[in-house]
Design a protein around this motif. Structure first.
Motif, PDB file in Angstrom:
ATOM      1  N   LEU A 150       0.833  -1.207   0.000  1.00 47.78           N
ATOM      2  CA  LEU A 150       0.000   0.000   0.000  1.00 47.78           C
ATOM      3  C   LEU A 150       0.866   1.255   0.000  1.00 47.78           C
ATOM      4  CD1 LEU A 150      -2.966   0.937   0.125  1.00 47.78           C
ATOM      5  CD2 LEU A 150      -2.718   1.061   2.605  1.00 47.78           C
ATOM      6  N   ILE A 151       1.938   1.234   0.782  1.00 47.65           N
ATOM      7  CA  ILE A 151       2.865   2.374   0.824  1.00 47.65           C
ATOM      8  C   ILE A 151       3.466   2.607  -0.557  1.00 47.65           C
ATOM      9  CG2 ILE A 151       5.083   3.155   1.752  1.00 47.65           C
ATOM     10  CD1 ILE A 151       4.311   1.589   4.342  1.00 47.65           C
TER      11      ILE A 151
ATOM     12  N   SER B 181       5.711  11.028   4.123  1.00 51.47           N
ATOM     13  CA  SER B 181       5.431   9.639   3.740  1.00 51.47           C
ATOM     14  C   SER B 181       6.641   8.741   3.990  1.00 51.47           C
ATOM     15  CB  SER B 181       5.010   9.554   2.270  1.00 51.47           C
ATOM     16  OG  SER B 181       6.094   9.859   1.402  1.00 51.47           O
ATOM     17  N   GLN B 182       7.853   9.312   3.960  1.00 53.79           N
ATOM     18  CA  GLN B 182       9.055   8.535   4.282  1.00 53.79           C
ATOM     19  C   GLN B 182       9.016   8.090   5.751  1.00 53.79           C
ATOM     20  OE1 GLN B 182      11.218   8.116   1.635  1.00 53.79           O
ATOM     21  NE2 GLN B 182       9.917   9.492   0.444  1.00 53.79           N
ATOM     22  N   TYR B 183       8.593   9.040   6.589  1.00 52.82           N
ATOM     23  CA  TYR B 183       8.530   8.780   8.034  1.00 52.82           C
ATOM     24  C   TYR B 183       7.397   7.818   8.373  1.00 52.82           C
ATOM     25  CZ  TYR B 183       8.109   9.907  13.036  1.00 52.82           C
ATOM     26  OH  TYR B 183       8.025   9.838  14.400  1.00 52.82           O
ATOM     27  N   SER B 184       6.195   8.101   7.874  1.00 55.16           N
ATOM     28  CA  SER B 184       5.037   7.257   8.203  1.00 55.16           C
ATOM     29  C   SER B 184       5.164   5.873   7.591  1.00 55.16           C
ATOM     30  CB  SER B 184       3.740   7.924   7.740  1.00 55.16           C
ATOM     31  OG  SER B 184       3.755   8.155   6.345  1.00 55.16           O
ATOM     32  N   GLY B 185       5.873   5.767   6.458  1.00 57.92           N
ATOM     33  CA  GLY B 185       6.042   4.468   5.820  1.00 57.92           C
ATOM     34  C   GLY B 185       6.831   3.488   6.672  1.00 57.92           C
ATOM     35  N   VAL B 186       7.963   3.931   7.231  1.00 60.75           N
ATOM     36  CA  VAL B 186       8.807   3.021   8.006  1.00 60.75           C
ATOM     37  C   VAL B 186       8.210   2.687   9.374  1.00 60.75           C
ATOM     38  CG1 VAL B 186      10.915   3.768   6.852  1.00 60.75           C
ATOM     39  CG2 VAL B 186      10.228   4.894   8.964  1.00 60.75           C
ATOM     40  N   LEU B 187       7.169   3.439   9.793  1.00 56.88           N
ATOM     41  CA  LEU B 187       6.519   3.117  11.061  1.00 56.88           C
ATOM     42  C   LEU B 187       5.908   1.717  11.030  1.00 56.88           C
ATOM     43  CD1 LEU B 187       4.728   6.468  12.005  1.00 56.88           C
ATOM     44  CD2 LEU B 187       6.864   5.559  12.918  1.00 56.88           C
TER      45      LEU B 187
ATOM     46  N   ILE C 288      16.651   8.661   2.939  1.00 58.40           N
ATOM     47  CA  ILE C 288      15.904   9.391   3.971  1.00 58.40           C
ATOM     48  C   ILE C 288      15.213   8.406   4.919  1.00 58.40           C
ATOM     49  CG2 ILE C 288      13.997  10.986   4.425  1.00 58.40           C
ATOM     50  CD1 ILE C 288      14.578  12.261   1.698  1.00 58.40           C
ATOM     51  N   ALA C 289      14.449   7.482   4.340  1.00 61.62           N
ATOM     52  CA  ALA C 289      13.662   6.551   5.162  1.00 61.62           C
ATOM     53  C   ALA C 289      14.549   5.574   5.928  1.00 61.62           C
ATOM     54  CB  ALA C 289      12.674   5.781   4.288  1.00 61.62           C
ATOM     55  N   GLY C 290      15.681   5.174   5.340  1.00 66.32           N
ATOM     56  CA  GLY C 290      16.579   4.221   6.009  1.00 66.32           C
ATOM     57  C   GLY C 290      17.127   4.749   7.323  1.00 66.32           C
TER      58      GLY C 290
END
Length: 530
Positions: A35-36, A280-286, A360-362
């Motif tokens: 979904l992400i 979205s980078q932050y909320s995705g890895v949550l 960023i997300a890593g």
């Protein structure tokens, strides 16, 4: 013998809940990860809607299952069937009515909530999600009724139904809308339709299960039930402290979201679309970050009843034993998961979320690895304190940690060179301080409190060595194969072997620890743990 049978009943129920939680988490991962990648920036709208939803959900439902199950369990023990049915009937009507009010508020004020979060595009998602608050209020009451009869299967099955419908309906609608040319916000709203449908399906299942259970109960009972006002007052007295504790996390998450998105626009100078893309980078890895803490629910489901039994027997050593085993078991799960995120954050993001920017997300996931450890231990500490009827201390410690997180969101995120990374840093420090305060309180409350250094040292050592091995293995294999997937999967396999070997070598697991696990005696015999 009776006490042992009762304890086994608790652990058996916890095993059912644990199995359900693990299966639900697997299904949720299968749902959220693609979904992400499908929604892209639209996942920010999706997660923003859930932040508001979670606050209203916690306010209207958080303490209901526990309160109802406790009241029904006590009435059952006294053979008061009329009382049982009236407790359920009054609770169901009141909480579903309150849930309807919360649903209406979310629908009517969706634009206001979205503006406060700094993302007006999330309003559509909030309106689509609004009916779920009403539906979950009914679900919570039915689950409390089943758990009050020590019947855990309906709760687990209903959770699995929710997860499956979200996966099938939500993912299908999101893919259909994206392929049809709809924008990401509309596709996110389509995914949320799956949530509402899933809650309706779970509620229907629980209602059918309820009427089936009613037919199996004695038809005649001579007891005189309490009046509705007394039932409601007792239920609220039990539910409100739990609701406050649960709501604190959701409120902090929503404040966190609002401050990040507003500061990125107002202080850093990003546009709305740039903010949505970055958030979205932050909320995705949550999605990955929250997996270890979700597993703590099974542990607390085992530990709290066991502590309650020992407290009732005034068995202080028994309490100390369960507290020590609970914290050590939490550490044996939290430490390796957190260290794994720290050392392999970027490779994990590259494998699971190709639509995200790994650079960023890593690092965000790596920083959150520290927070993950603190949150897991904090949740177990809170459960232990609640078992001791210390209900408001967790709220105070969480507020202290929350203030630190808010300060980081406001001041550190506003620094252009730091921006989004200020939030996970603040979360790690805030949750770390909350966890430390909870441990200090536990050391004062629990008689014969176990030595925390002795509990945590071996899992920590094993996790650090495991992390070093996984990091080296990934680096070497990536150089040889140039494949992130192969290198990461082999590094994870090596980490599992190293960690398991070190736990056995250091004799970390004891017989008391295994008592908290389903089939613990069988596992102990296989591993020759005495």
């Amino acid at each position: 013998m009776a006490n042992k049978q009762k304890q086994n009943t608790f652990f058996g129920g916890a095993a059912i809940l644990a199995a359900g939680i693990v299966l639900v988490k697997i299904i949720s991962a299968v749902y959220k990860m693609p979904l992400i990648n499908i929604l892209g920036s639209g996942y920010t709208d999706f997660s923003n809607a859930f932040n508001v939803f979670n606050i209203l959900l916690m306010i209207s439902t958080a303490g209901i299952p526990v309160a109802i199950s406790k009241m029904i369990s006590e009435a059952n023990a006294q053979g008061r069937q009329n009382q049982v049915h009236k407790i359920f009937r009054v609770s169901l009507i009141f909480f579903m009515a309150f849930g309807a009010i919360c649903s209406l508020a979310m629908f009517i004020w969706a634009d206001t909530f979205a503006a406060l979060l700094g993302n007006p595009k999330s309003a559509l998602c909030m309106r689509v999600l609004a009916p779920s608050v009403f539906l979950v209020s009914g679900i919570a009451a039915f689950r409390g009724y089943a758990q009050g009869h020590s019947h855990m299967t309906p709760s687990s099955v209903s959770q699995i139904i929710e997860a499956l419908f979200k996966l099938i309906v939500g993912l299908s609608l999101a893919m259909f809308l994206i392929n049809s040319g709809s924008d990401e916000s509309t596709a996110a709203a389509g995914a949320i339709v799956g949530v509402t449908v899933s809650e309706l399906a779970a509620l229907c299942y629980l209602a059918v299960e309820y009427f089936h259970t009613r037919r199996l109960e004695p038809a005649v009972s001579n007891d005189t039930p309490w009046d509705s006002k007394r039932i409601l007052k007792t239920c609220l007295t039990l539910a409100i402290p739990i609701t406050l504790t649960s709501s604190a996390t959701s409120i902090l998450t929503t404040i966190d979201t609002s401050l990040i998105q507003n500061q990125l626009q107002n202080a850093v100078g990003l546009t709305l679309d740039e903010t949505r893309s970055l958030y979205s980078q932050y909320s995705g890895v949550l999605t990955v970050y929250q997996i270890p803490s979700a597993l703590m629910a099974a542990l607390t489901a085992s530990a709290v009843p066991a502590i309650t039994v020992y407290l009732g027997q005034k068995n202080r050593r028994g309490v100390s034993r369960v507290v020590g085993s609970s914290l050590k078991t939490a550490a044996m799960v939290a430490f390796p998961c957190g260290v794994g995120m720290i050392v392999l954050g970027t490779p994990i993001v590259k494998l699971l979320f190709p639509s995200l920017t790994a650079d960023i997300a890593g690092p965000i996931l790596s920083i959150l690895g520290v927070a993950s450890i603190a949150v897991c231990l904090m949740l177990v500490c809170n459960a232990i304190l609640q078992a001791h009827d210390i209900l408001y201390v967790p709220i105070v410690t969480m507020v202290i940690g929350g203030v630190i997180m808010v300060l980081f969101d406001y001041f550190v995120v506003a620094i252009p060179e730091v921006n989004i990374f200020g939030s996970p840093i603040g979360s790690s420090i805030g949750y770390g301080i909350t966890c430390l305060l909870d441990l200090i309180v536990l050391s004062r409350v629990v008689p014969h409190c176990p030595n925390f250094l002795g509990l945590f040292a071996k899992p920590l050592i094993a996790s650090v060595v495991m992390g070093a091995g996984a990091w080296a293995c990934y680096g070497l294999l990536f150089k040889l194969t140039s494949s992130n997937t192969i290198a990461l999967l082999m590094a994870i396999a090596a980490a599992v072997v190293i960690y398991a070997a070190l736990l056995l070598l250091l004799k970390t697991i004891t017989k008391d620890d295994l008592a908290l696990m389903p089939k613990g005696e069988t596992i102990g015999r296989l591993l020759r743990i005495k």
